[in-house]
Write an enzyme that holds these catalytic residues in place. Structure first.
Site, PDB file in Angstrom:
ATOM      1  N   SER A 169       3.399  -2.669  10.332  1.00 49.28           N
ATOM      2  CA  SER A 169       4.857  -2.662  10.510  1.00 49.28           C
ATOM      3  C   SER A 169       5.506  -4.006  10.163  1.00 49.28           C
ATOM      4  O   SER A 169       6.447  -4.439  10.825  1.00 49.28           O
ATOM      5  CB  SER A 169       5.228  -2.218  11.925  1.00 49.28           C
ATOM      6  OG  SER A 169       4.755  -0.898  12.164  1.00 49.28           O
ATOM      7  N   GLU A 196      -6.975   4.201   7.993  1.00 52.09           N
ATOM      8  CA  GLU A 196      -6.817   5.642   7.737  1.00 52.09           C
ATOM      9  C   GLU A 196      -8.076   6.204   7.079  1.00 52.09           C
ATOM     10  O   GLU A 196      -8.469   7.338   7.345  1.00 52.09           O
ATOM     11  CB  GLU A 196      -5.563   5.880   6.871  1.00 52.09           C
ATOM     12  CG  GLU A 196      -4.291   5.684   7.700  1.00 52.09           C
ATOM     13  CD  GLU A 196      -3.062   5.298   6.900  1.00 52.09           C
ATOM     14  OE1 GLU A 196      -3.061   5.437   5.665  1.00 52.09           O
ATOM     15  OE2 GLU A 196      -2.096   4.839   7.529  1.00 52.09           O
ATOM     16  N   GLU A 239      -5.459  -5.639  10.379  1.00 55.92           N
ATOM     17  CA  GLU A 239      -4.487  -4.564  10.575  1.00 55.92           C
ATOM     18  C   GLU A 239      -4.751  -3.868  11.909  1.00 55.92           C
ATOM     19  O   GLU A 239      -5.562  -2.932  11.976  1.00 55.92           O
ATOM     20  CB  GLU A 239      -4.611  -3.540   9.445  1.00 55.92           C
ATOM     21  CG  GLU A 239      -4.262  -4.090   8.084  1.00 55.92           C
ATOM     22  CD  GLU A 239      -3.626  -3.006   7.214  1.00 55.92           C
ATOM     23  OE1 GLU A 239      -2.508  -3.244   6.737  1.00 55.92           O
ATOM     24  OE2 GLU A 239      -4.224  -1.931   7.051  1.00 55.92           O
ATOM     25  N   GLY A 248       2.759  -1.192   4.364  1.00 57.62           N
ATOM     26  CA  GLY A 248       2.817   0.240   4.075  1.00 57.62           C
ATOM     27  C   GLY A 248       4.260   0.681   3.895  1.00 57.62           C
ATOM     28  O   GLY A 248       4.833   0.622   2.801  1.00 57.62           O
ATOM     29  N   ASN A 259       0.873  -1.176   0.000  1.00 58.01           N
ATOM     30  CA  ASN A 259       0.000   0.000   0.000  1.00 58.01           C
ATOM     31  C   ASN A 259       0.912   1.228   0.000  1.00 58.01           C
ATOM     32  O   ASN A 259       1.479   1.578   1.031  1.00 58.01           O
ATOM     33  CB  ASN A 259      -0.884  -0.036   1.258  1.00 58.01           C
ATOM     34  CG  ASN A 259      -1.702   1.234   1.411  1.00 58.01           C
ATOM     35  OD1 ASN A 259      -1.775   2.064   0.505  1.00 58.01           O
ATOM     36  ND2 ASN A 259      -2.326   1.379   2.575  1.00 58.01           N
ATOM     37  N   GLY A 318       2.299   1.769  10.850  1.00 58.23           N
ATOM     38  CA  GLY A 318       3.210   2.906  10.733  1.00 58.23           C
ATOM     39  C   GLY A 318       3.884   3.281  12.045  1.00 58.23           C
ATOM     40  O   GLY A 318       4.504   4.331  12.161  1.00 58.23           O
ATOM     41  N   HIS A 357      -9.511   0.652   4.917  1.00 60.23           N
ATOM     42  CA  HIS A 357      -8.232   0.873   5.617  1.00 60.23           C
ATOM     43  C   HIS A 357      -8.494   1.776   6.819  1.00 60.23           C
ATOM     44  O   HIS A 357      -9.318   2.690   6.748  1.00 60.23           O
ATOM     45  CB  HIS A 357      -7.217   1.515   4.662  1.00 60.23           C
ATOM     46  CG  HIS A 357      -5.835   1.546   5.244  1.00 60.23           C
ATOM     47  ND1 HIS A 357      -5.437   2.493   6.154  1.00 60.23           N
ATOM     48  CD2 HIS A 357      -4.770   0.722   5.069  1.00 60.23           C
ATOM     49  CE1 HIS A 357      -4.181   2.248   6.504  1.00 60.23           C
ATOM     50  NE2 HIS A 357      -3.752   1.181   5.859  1.00 60.23           N
ATOM     51  N   LYS A 377       0.213   4.233  -0.301  1.00 56.13           N
ATOM     52  CA  LYS A 377      -0.419   5.427   0.299  1.00 56.13           C
ATOM     53  C   LYS A 377      -0.182   6.656  -0.575  1.00 56.13           C
ATOM     54  O   LYS A 377      -0.085   6.538  -1.793  1.00 56.13           O
ATOM     55  CB  LYS A 377       0.053   5.624   1.742  1.00 56.13           C
ATOM     56  CG  LYS A 377      -0.129   4.371   2.583  1.00 56.13           C
ATOM     57  CD  LYS A 377      -0.012   4.612   4.068  1.00 56.13           C
ATOM     58  CE  LYS A 377      -0.062   3.278   4.796  1.00 56.13           C
ATOM     59  NZ  LYS A 377      -0.081   3.406   6.235  1.00 56.13           N
TER      60      LYS A 377
HETATM   61  C1  PEP Z   1      -0.831  -0.130   6.219  1.00 56.46           C
HETATM   62  O1  PEP Z   1      -0.979   1.071   6.165  1.00 56.46           O
HETATM   63  O2  PEP Z   1      -1.669  -0.878   5.698  1.00 56.46           O
HETATM   64  C2  PEP Z   1       0.336  -0.647   6.909  1.00 56.46           C
HETATM   65  C3  PEP Z   1       0.329  -1.895   7.296  1.00 56.46           C
HETATM   66  O3  PEP Z   1       1.361   0.231   7.123  1.00 56.46           O
HETATM   67  P1  PEP Z   1       2.794  -0.117   7.785  1.00 56.46           P
HETATM   68  O4  PEP Z   1       3.300  -1.355   7.130  1.00 56.46           O
HETATM   69  O5  PEP Z   1       3.626   1.087   7.499  1.00 56.46           O
HETATM   70  O6  PEP Z   1       2.528  -0.335   9.237  1.00 56.46           O
END
Ligand code: PEP
Length: 252
Positions: A212, A97, A167, A233, A9, A173, A95, A11
């Site tokens: 992460s 966000e 998630e 991400g 992703n 993040g 998601h 973003k």
């Molecule tokens: C995401 O935004 O779907 C995500 C998992 O981000 P990150 O890997 O940066 O935690």
């Protein structure tokens, strides 16, 4: 045996030059072996360009969001048919966000899930609890509410052509990854909830972990029985980081 899906992703990151380089780097470095598929989800303006770079590779194209409407006076929105038109096979829906920053409700997410499928694409339905919800012991309740909203609107058979991503919001993040055991517990719970409605679909559906995930923690996470890949991400923005996770998917 379910295949792994490793999805990036991107973003709201990149540029024509940077995203072309990232896509090419991923295509050139796809690991040898089977049992996995890669997916990248660039920002809307770069979808067609990245799609061209992915042609003929084992890397699929996906979008990060979609409208639940088909066409018309919806300024700033992107119809599912448009995403299909530029080559998307997958769309991330719900998601955290989108839920937290743009007020997407469980029902709005369910409508996007259905719109994605109506256009012939596969929704990746994101489910996850906040830190407060986890600490209050309501993780399962939150996941069930988010999942049930889609089942209620789309019907359980819609999960025939869908992917789920667990998630935990507190891990996105933040560098704070769920342990393999923490993630496995929730993945097992999600699969069991789907099994309560349709055992065959529960066995078949891919449930990705996101939060992460990196090359060093991917083997542990992907080694768990109910974790079928990752939604990534930060580590999807550098080809070598993303490919390190892909390599773990081949080896697991
Ligand atoms: C995401 O935004 O779907 C995500 C998992 O981000 P990150 O890997 O940066 O935690």
């Amino acid at each position: 045996m379910r295949d792994f899906l490793v999805a990036g992703n991107w973003k709201m990151n990149g540029s024509i030059a940077a995203n072309a380089e990232l896509a090419s780097g991923i295509v050139e470095g796809v690991p040898q072996g089977g049992g996995f598929r890669l997916l990248v989800c660039p920002p809307f303006p770069y979808l067609a360009m990245v799609g061209d770079i992915l042609q003929g590779s084992n890397v699929a194209l996906g979008a990060q969001n979609v409208s639940d409407r088909e066409s018309g006076a919806f300024t700033g929105e992107t119809a599912p048919s448009m995403l299909k038109d530029v080559g998307c096979e997958f769309v991330i829906v719900g998601h955290s966000e989108r839920r937290a920053l743009y007020g997407e409700t469980d029902d709005a997410v369910a409508a996007k899930f259905m719109a994605t499928q109506s256009a012939g694409m596969i929704p990746i339905l994101c489910l996850g609890e906040t830190l407060e919800e986890r600490e209050a012991g309501t993780t399962a309740e939150v996941i069930d509410r988010q999942f049930d909203a889609v089942v209620d609107m789309a019907g359980v058979s819609a999960f025939e052509d869908a992917v789920i991503a667990y998630e935990p919001v507190w891990a996105i993040g933040t560098g704070m990854t769920a342990t393999p055991e923490q993630a496995q517990d929730v993945h097992k719970h999600i699969r069991a909830r789907l099994a309560g409605l349709d055992v065959g679909l529960a066995e078949k559906i891919q449930i990705l972990y996101g939060g992460s995930m990196k090359g060093d923690n991917a083997p542990g996470l992907l080694g768990m029985p109910d974790i079928d890949g990752g939604l990534i991400g930060g580590a999807s923005l550098k080809a070598s980081d993303f490919l390190a996770i892909a390599a773990a998917a081949v080896q697991s």
